[in-house]
Design a protein around this motif. Sequence first.
Motif, short mmCIF file in Angstrom:
data_model
loop_
_atom_site.label_atom_id
_atom_site.label_comp_id
_atom_site.label_asym_id
_atom_site.label_seq_id
_atom_site.Cartn_x
_atom_site.Cartn_y
_atom_site.Cartn_z
N ARG A 144 6.39 4.43 5.25
CA ARG A 144 5.67 3.67 4.21
C ARG A 144 5.16 4.58 3.09
NH1 ARG A 144 1.02 -0.08 6.48
NH2 ARG A 144 0.75 -0.35 4.22
N LEU A 145 4.83 5.81 3.42
CA LEU A 145 4.30 6.73 2.41
C LEU A 145 5.39 7.54 1.72
CD1 LEU A 145 1.16 8.17 4.26
CD2 LEU A 145 1.37 6.06 2.92
N ARG A 325 5.51 7.78 -1.97
CA ARG A 325 5.41 6.34 -2.19
C ARG A 325 4.03 5.76 -1.83
NH1 ARG A 325 10.12 3.68 -3.02
NH2 ARG A 325 9.17 1.73 -2.29
N GLY A 326 3.18 6.60 -1.31
CA GLY A 326 1.88 6.08 -0.91
C GLY A 326 0.92 7.18 -0.49
N VAL A 337 -4.74 2.81 3.23
CA VAL A 337 -3.38 3.05 2.75
C VAL A 337 -3.22 2.43 1.37
CG1 VAL A 337 -0.92 2.79 3.25
CG2 VAL A 337 -2.58 2.92 5.14
N ASP A 339 -0.35 1.66 -1.58
CA ASP A 339 1.09 1.57 -1.87
C ASP A 339 1.30 1.81 -3.36
OD1 ASP A 339 3.64 0.25 -2.70
OD2 ASP A 339 3.73 -0.28 -0.58
N PHE A 340 2.14 2.80 -3.70
CA PHE A 340 2.35 3.15 -5.10
C PHE A 340 3.21 2.13 -5.85
CE2 PHE A 340 1.92 8.01 -4.18
CZ PHE A 340 0.57 7.84 -3.94
N GLU A 345 -3.82 -2.12 -1.52
CA GLU A 345 -4.53 -1.30 -0.55
C GLU A 345 -4.67 -2.06 0.76
OE1 GLU A 345 -8.10 0.67 -1.59
OE2 GLU A 345 -7.44 1.19 -3.62
#
Length: 414
Positions: A144-145, A325-326, A337, A339-340, A345
């Motif tokens: 995810r990141l 990405r995060g 968290v 998310d870009f 959030e």
Amino acid sequence: MTVTIAVAGAGARGMIYARAAAADGRARIVAVADPDPARRAAMAAEHGVPEEARFEGWAELAAAPKLADAVIIATQDTMHADPAVAFADLGYAILLEKPLAPTEPEARRIVEAVERNGVVFAVCHVLRYTAYTRAFKQLLGSGRLGPISSVQHLEPVGWWHMAHSFVRGHWRNAAASGPMLLTKSCHDIDWLLHVVDEKPVAVSSFGSLTHFRPENRPEGAGTRCVSCPVEPTCPYSASRLYLGCLGDPVREFWPLGAVTSDASTAGVMHALETGPYGRCVYDCDNDVVDQQVVTMEFERGTTVSFTMTAFTPLEHRKTRVFGSRGFAEGDGHTIRVVDFVTGAEETIDTGTSAGASLSDGHGGGDTGLIRAFVDAVEAGDQAPLGAGPDDALAGHLVVWAAERARENRTVEAL
């Protein structure tokens, strides 16, 4: 199957692991070894250990016919290698309190003995076994990141914990126990290797003993808190800390249990007047660092910075992860968290309610470790522990390289 366990070392850590094992319902303490008659008797009484299974030390336990499926080794740090090798050769599954050993040659002796005998083995890196860690590692592994660029990690030791354990206590002097990074923060180096899940290739470090030194002693301070005129305004007052534990069973177990077994005002005052825990923090034989920074480079270019400092409340570790990405940051309870792509959030609640200290069970890590260890012993398989002796050694190798880097002001290849 009921897993039978012997305990070598009936101090605070041995007591905590023994209680956790018994509470699990699948294990039973059947033998205890400790040179202190009171500690030995207390653990034996709590777990119903018969007289013939009580031993003055680990060597006497090892000399007896094999009494259990597993052994918990919770001796002092400098006394890990010989019992670990001996019990591995006897075929015991081993739960070994961290650190693995004070030196690399001793650590390698342990790993070789464990692998030679094929026994289940775990070092008590309890941070691996919390719900918070599982959630954090799952997040990073999910992608995810995106690829991870860097990580910041903070260990807030706590001002009074530093004074208790690393200025007045057993781990105050590197020659007698080990450097702070080994005796306290090998947890964190192991945790970072676990969650980043890459091979480290280089390390550097800076740190020193900045505050708990004779030259920082307040004017007019005495040598002991009980008779010191500046004690009421000192953040490191032993009188305030230990008398403040009275009436609280959790704090009477730790930290007060390390100071005296007499949990009364008179008992505490006597201990502070005569024992090491009553000394002025500026008048001790301590030499371990009170702050340190470690930086690591990993094989795919990820960088990690780790800060250990005494000058905080005693809290859970704080971690920030920077991905392409995060972004994520955690405080031991929740993980935020970002998310870009969407800017959204999320807060992941890991369900962690326990505190970070020894008396709180390290946020559930003590119980999680014991459950995994009992699972592994039942199965005769290392897999439930999620790590083996080589994993434990890997983190320790980083610690020793970081200490060389700190002492020599170098960058050390791994």
